[in-house]
Design a protein around this motif. Structure first.
Motif, mmCIF file in Angstrom:
data_model
loop_
_atom_site.group_PDB
_atom_site.id
_atom_site.type_symbol
_atom_site.label_atom_id
_atom_site.label_comp_id
_atom_site.label_asym_id
_atom_site.label_seq_id
_atom_site.Cartn_x
_atom_site.Cartn_y
_atom_site.Cartn_z
ATOM 1 N N ILE A 1 130.725 -37.836 37.109
ATOM 2 C CA ILE A 1 129.481 -38.467 36.670
ATOM 3 C C ILE A 1 129.374 -38.472 35.146
ATOM 4 O O ILE A 1 128.716 -39.343 34.567
ATOM 5 N N ARG A 2 130.025 -37.548 34.472
ATOM 6 C CA ARG A 2 129.983 -37.504 33.006
ATOM 7 C C ARG A 2 130.454 -38.818 32.381
ATOM 8 O O ARG A 2 130.085 -39.155 31.252
ATOM 9 N N TYR A 3 131.284 -39.563 33.105
ATOM 10 C CA TYR A 3 131.828 -40.808 32.577
ATOM 11 C C TYR A 3 131.017 -42.034 33.000
ATOM 12 O O TYR A 3 131.421 -43.165 32.708
ATOM 13 N N TYR A 4 129.909 -41.822 33.666
ATOM 14 C CA TYR A 4 129.060 -42.930 34.097
ATOM 15 C C TYR A 4 128.228 -43.446 32.932
ATOM 16 O O TYR A 4 127.850 -42.692 32.029
ATOM 17 N N GLY B 1 122.919 -46.391 33.271
ATOM 18 C CA GLY B 1 122.426 -47.089 34.456
ATOM 19 C C GLY B 1 123.053 -46.577 35.731
ATOM 20 O O GLY B 1 122.377 -46.465 36.764
ATOM 21 N N MET B 2 124.339 -46.250 35.697
ATOM 22 C CA MET B 2 125.014 -45.697 36.872
ATOM 23 C C MET B 2 124.446 -44.318 37.219
ATOM 24 O O MET B 2 124.242 -43.992 38.392
ATOM 25 N N GLN C 1 121.447 -43.331 36.650
ATOM 26 C CA GLN C 1 120.126 -43.528 37.235
ATOM 27 C C GLN C 1 120.230 -43.984 38.685
ATOM 28 O O GLN C 1 119.400 -43.605 39.521
ATOM 29 N N ARG C 2 121.240 -44.770 39.018
ATOM 30 C CA ARG C 2 121.459 -45.133 40.425
ATOM 31 C C ARG C 2 121.741 -43.885 41.256
ATOM 32 O O ARG C 2 121.267 -43.768 42.396
ATOM 33 N N ALA C 3 122.519 -42.958 40.703
ATOM 34 C CA ALA C 3 122.810 -41.717 41.411
ATOM 35 C C ALA C 3 121.533 -40.912 41.644
ATOM 36 O O ALA C 3 121.310 -40.368 42.738
ATOM 37 N N ARG C 4 120.682 -40.822 40.627
ATOM 38 C CA ARG C 4 119.416 -40.090 40.779
ATOM 39 C C ARG C 4 118.535 -40.746 41.835
ATOM 40 O O ARG C 4 117.921 -40.069 42.666
ATOM 41 N N LEU C 5 118.452 -42.064 41.778
ATOM 42 C CA LEU C 5 117.614 -42.791 42.727
ATOM 43 C C LEU C 5 118.123 -42.597 44.152
ATOM 44 O O LEU C 5 117.338 -42.380 45.079
ATOM 45 N N ALA C 6 119.439 -42.657 44.320
ATOM 46 C CA ALA C 6 120.018 -42.447 45.644
ATOM 47 C C ALA C 6 119.714 -41.048 46.155
ATOM 48 O O ALA C 6 119.347 -40.865 47.331
ATOM 49 N N GLN C 7 119.851 -40.063 45.297
ATOM 50 C CA GLN C 7 119.578 -38.684 45.686
ATOM 51 C C GLN C 7 118.162 -38.552 46.241
ATOM 52 O O GLN C 7 117.931 -37.836 47.222
ATOM 53 N N ALA C 8 117.215 -39.256 45.636
ATOM 54 C CA ALA C 8 115.819 -39.171 46.071
ATOM 55 C C ALA C 8 115.543 -40.013 47.314
ATOM 56 O O ALA C 8 115.011 -39.515 48.315
ATOM 57 N N ILE C 9 115.898 -41.279 47.270
ATOM 58 C CA ILE C 9 115.512 -42.195 48.345
ATOM 59 C C ILE C 9 116.190 -41.852 49.661
ATOM 60 O O ILE C 9 115.575 -41.962 50.730
ATOM 61 N N TYR C 10 117.434 -41.409 49.619
ATOM 62 C CA TYR C 10 118.155 -41.132 50.861
ATOM 63 C C TYR C 10 117.905 -39.728 51.406
ATOM 64 O O TYR C 10 118.404 -39.394 52.478
#
Length: 201
Positions: A124-127, A130-131, A133-142
């Motif tokens: 993830i350090r290389y994201y 925006g990428m 933030q997609r990971a954070r959003l996925a962690q929450a929504i799913y």
């Protein structure tokens, strides 16, 4: 799920961030918390998440003790930590040990749906921002929780990312209690109720 606030207030030192909030939040409803920068939106959301204690008043989650609020809540904000040393696949699988995914979801299907399959095994350090933030959003929504708290959820998103955000909420959050802190109507236009932090000073 119902969250009830009675005369809720929070202050830092002598400055009150918000006071005398008497509100109820109910499942199946989406709420927007709006206000100017520095008005206390993020502080209020973190208080709802149990990340901060109120300075006065009380907050109750129906049927859940104050010590266990975290089990009912998923939280997403651009300042939320992600584990940079992990790949996205590792990060989501690690997170699922603490909060189960919604039925039918697993780390691989989530990564595919958020459009990051090509980067699934990259640290993830290389994201890009925006990428991440997609990971954070996925962690929450799913996460299989009845309450979804979102603080500026499309930060660093392009139009494609914003469209993804809206699709995920429509698909996975219709029956949940959703609260969005934002000054950008694109992030909260679907919310049925709007609350101005300036009304609670």
């Amino acid at each position: 799920m119902k969250i009830s606030l009675t005369d809720a207030g929070k202050r830092f030192n002598r400055e009150w961030i918000f006071r005398k909030i008497n509100l109820e939040f109910l499942s199946g409803r989406a709420y927007a918390i709006t206000g100017s920068n520095g008005s206390g939106k993020s502080t209020f959301l973190q208080s709802l998440a149990g990340m901060m204690q109120l300075s006065e008043g009380k907050m109750e989650y129906a049927g859940i003790s104050a010590d266990n609020v975290y089990t009912a809540v998923s939280f997403c904000a651009p300042y939320s930590d992600v584990i940079d040393e992990m790949t996205l696949l590792e990060f989501l699988e690690f997170h699922s040990q603490f909060k189960k995914f919604i039925p039918g979801a697993n780390a691989l299907t989530i990564i595919e749906e958020i459009g990051l399959t090509a980067a699934a095994n990259k640290q993830i350090r290389y994201y890009s921002s925006g990428m991440k933030q997609r990971a954070r959003l996925a962690q929450a929504i799913y996460s299989d929780t009845p309450v979804l708290l979102l603080d500026e959820p499309t930060s660093n998103f392009d139009e494609e990312g914003i469209a993804l955000y809206r699709r995920l909420l429509e698909k996975y959050a219709a029956e949940r209690l959703v609260i969005v802190c934002s000054n950008d109507e694109k992030e909260y236009s679907f919310c049925q109720e709007r609350i101005r932090m300036e009304d609670y000073k």
